[in-house]
Write a protein that holds these residues in place. Structure first.
Motif, short mmCIF file in Angstrom:
data_model
loop_
_atom_site.label_atom_id
_atom_site.label_comp_id
_atom_site.label_asym_id
_atom_site.label_seq_id
_atom_site.Cartn_x
_atom_site.Cartn_y
_atom_site.Cartn_z
N VAL A 39 20.48 8.36 -18.37
CA VAL A 39 19.28 7.52 -18.48
C VAL A 39 19.15 6.98 -19.91
O VAL A 39 18.82 5.81 -20.12
CB VAL A 39 18.02 8.30 -18.07
N GLY A 40 19.42 7.83 -20.90
CA GLY A 40 19.34 7.38 -22.28
C GLY A 40 20.34 6.29 -22.59
O GLY A 40 20.02 5.31 -23.28
N ALA A 41 21.57 6.44 -22.10
CA ALA A 41 22.59 5.42 -22.34
C ALA A 41 22.25 4.12 -21.61
O ALA A 41 22.46 3.02 -22.14
CB ALA A 41 23.96 5.93 -21.89
N LEU A 42 21.72 4.23 -20.39
CA LEU A 42 21.28 3.04 -19.66
C LEU A 42 20.17 2.31 -20.41
O LEU A 42 20.15 1.07 -20.47
CB LEU A 42 20.81 3.43 -18.26
N ASP A 132 29.70 5.58 -16.70
CA ASP A 132 28.98 6.78 -16.29
C ASP A 132 29.93 7.71 -15.53
O ASP A 132 30.87 7.25 -14.87
CB ASP A 132 27.79 6.40 -15.40
N GLU A 133 29.66 9.03 -15.62
CA GLU A 133 30.57 10.04 -15.05
C GLU A 133 32.00 9.73 -15.48
O GLU A 133 32.92 9.63 -14.65
CB GLU A 133 30.44 10.09 -13.53
N ALA A 134 32.18 9.60 -16.79
CA ALA A 134 33.46 9.15 -17.33
C ALA A 134 34.60 10.12 -17.04
O ALA A 134 35.77 9.74 -17.14
CB ALA A 134 33.34 8.93 -18.84
N ILE A 135 34.28 11.36 -16.71
CA ILE A 135 35.34 12.33 -16.43
C ILE A 135 36.17 11.92 -15.21
O ILE A 135 37.28 12.40 -15.01
CB ILE A 135 34.73 13.74 -16.23
N MET A 161 30.31 6.32 -23.13
CA MET A 161 30.71 7.11 -21.96
C MET A 161 29.75 8.29 -21.81
O MET A 161 29.32 8.88 -22.81
CB MET A 161 32.14 7.63 -22.14
N CYS A 162 29.42 8.63 -20.57
CA CYS A 162 28.57 9.78 -20.27
C CYS A 162 29.30 10.69 -19.31
O CYS A 162 29.91 10.22 -18.34
CB CYS A 162 27.25 9.33 -19.63
N THR A 163 29.20 12.01 -19.53
CA THR A 163 29.87 12.93 -18.62
C THR A 163 29.34 14.34 -18.76
O THR A 163 28.83 14.73 -19.81
CB THR A 163 31.39 12.94 -18.89
N ASN A 164 29.45 15.11 -17.67
CA ASN A 164 29.39 16.56 -17.77
C ASN A 164 30.77 17.04 -18.19
O ASN A 164 31.78 16.40 -17.87
CB ASN A 164 29.01 17.18 -16.42
#
Length: 463
Positions: A39-42, A132-135, A161-164
């Motif tokens: 959400v922060g990256a968006l 998003d979900e870059a993994i 990029m965002c990821t767990n």
């Protein structure tokens, strides 16, 4: 149309605050589940487009389906709602020439899509790209994306990029460790919904309690945001970038199978498999759901086969529960075969299929986005929601004091898709399910027991 306020209020904390302040060309937001990084990256991308006319941005995930079902919902409802209501941007559904996008009144554009449909997405230039979900994406995907960061409207052309987290050997972690991108770690305290005024909210306490119920690498990754490997992982040669493949049209000539692991409180898993002419297996559809009766699952299976018009399964291989098998047969019209459940030989058969064969390719694949619909209860609990989610956490049980510390049996936890996959491979490789037999079909007016011996409908696999 509602008026747009002069100020967009957004509380950026921790890693997201550092994203707004930093000037790195590549940033990886990594953290535990629910820390607010996506959400922060968006919001960062949205504000750049509002503030800078004619900005071109791209929001992307590995597949189009995963983007529309999660990331774009968050963008629409949690990030851009006020601006949409005020008429400052609108959604364009795409055309033969242009991909889908959000178009701003000031000329800025956010193109949206999945890397499974890359042609139109990556045929132009951008100032910002958010993965998003870059993994889920490959290193090659990222290199292609970086080559498109050259629109020149923003002074800082940027990949976010965002990821767990995943295993420390993952290419994203290696990319950060090499200094190619900056990694920013987010924490649960960064999410205002979970943590306010120095205290956990009611929702935050409940959410963390669900994460605290996890074990092993999933606990370390989703609760604490650590890049850790699974100790004693069983399918250690599994690689998402190799074995997880984009969806394609499966030829009708390929034999079809269904494998089932029954459950109710635990997920019931129903997997559809296709076998190509070289004997490779492809999991292409999956039901992975809790708290649903076997009768209702059976009716859904019957409906799906009828609606898709695909060939009937050659065999339905399933757990041994006699009552559930009888219920499934009654309501699906399909016969079932009890699985070969010996664990060690089955695991070895799956391991053999996962490792590369003589031609360098493995003999087992899973198509992306195979799950029919995600189980929200499992999502909320931080549990696996598909067979793919289970694989990297499927580990050998630990036996204190034993040589090497590992048992000869897997840990009996979050293994329902693993069991169904093992049943399928064992049926083909250890038992030898016939590949040319006519499909098992219920003959109208014949009992379940008697119809096992009824002559199949003429026409082979048919529709």
């Amino acid at each position: 149309m509602n008026p747009m306020p002069d100020t967009v209020r957004f509380e950026a904390r921790g890693a997201v605050r550092e994203l707004f302040r930093s000037t790195d060309t590549e940033v990886l937001l990594s953290g535990a589940a629910g820390t607010g990084k996506s959400v922060g990256a968006l919001m960062y991308v949205h504000l750049q487009c509002l503030d800078n006319p004619k900005t071109r941005a791209l929001i992307v995930r590995k597949t189009h389906a995963s983007l529309t079902s999660s990331t774009l919902v968050s963008f629409r409802e949690k990030v851009a709602r006020e601006a949409i209501d005020a008429g400052l941007l609108h959604f364009f559904g795409g055309s033969a020439q242009e991909p889908a996008s959000y178009r701003y009144a000031n000329g800025s554009v956010i193109v949206v899509g999945g890397l499974d449909r890359p042609t139109k997405l990556l045929s132009t230039e951008f100032d910002l790209v958010l993965v998003d979900e870059a993994i889920e994406v490959t290193a090659e995907d990222l290199d292609t994306i970086v080559s498109r960061l050259r629109n020149g409207v923003l002074p800082l052309q940027r990949l976010i990029m965002c990821t767990n987290p995943g295993p420390p050997s993952h290419h994203l972690k290696l990319r950060a460790d090499s200094g190619r991108c900056r990694i920013l770690y987010s924490r649960h305290e960064d999410n205002p919904r979970l943590y306010q005024n120095g205290e956990w909210t009611e929702y935050g306490n409940a959410y963390l309690a669900r994460l605290d119920s996890l074990t092993g690498p999933r606990y370390q990754r989703l609760r604490w945001g650590k890049w850790v490997s699974a100790e004693g992982v069983i399918y250690d040669e599994w690689q998402d970038v190799v074995h997880l493949v984009d969806r394609f049209a499966i030829p009708d000539a390929w034999q079809r199978y269904i494998s089932i692991d029954f459950g109710f409180t635990n997920p019931m898993v129903i997997q559809w498999w296709a076998q190509d002419g070289d004997g490779r297996l492809y999991l292409y559809r999956e039901i992975y759901k809790t708290r649903t009766l076997a009768e209702d699952h059976a009716k859904q299976v019957k409906r799906i086969i009828g609606e898709t018009g695909e060939p009937h399964p050659v065999a339905v291989v399933c757990d041994h529960d006699a009552e559930d098998r009888a219920t499934f047969e009654k309501h699906s019209g399909l016969f079932t075969t009890p699985a070969k459940k010996t664990v060690s030989p089955g695991i070895q058969a799956v391991q053999t299929r996962i490792r590369p064969a003589g031609d360098g390719r493995p003999r087992l694949f899973i198509l992306r986005d195979s799950v029919v619909d995600r189980d929200q209860d499992l999502i909320d609990a931080g549990k696996p929601t598909s067979t793919v989610d289970e694989i990297n956490g499927y580990v050998w049980a630990v036996k204190p004091g034993a040589a090497g510390g590992l048992k000869e049996q897997p840990l009996k936890q979050d293994d329902h898709g693993m069991d169904a996959m093992r049943y399928m491979v064992a049926a083909v490789d250890l038992v030898g399910v016939a590949r040319v037999q006519s499909p098992a079909r219920r003959v109208p007016g014949v009992s379940a027991a008697a119809s096992r011996y009824a002559r199949p409908v003429a026409g082979g696999a048919g529709r």
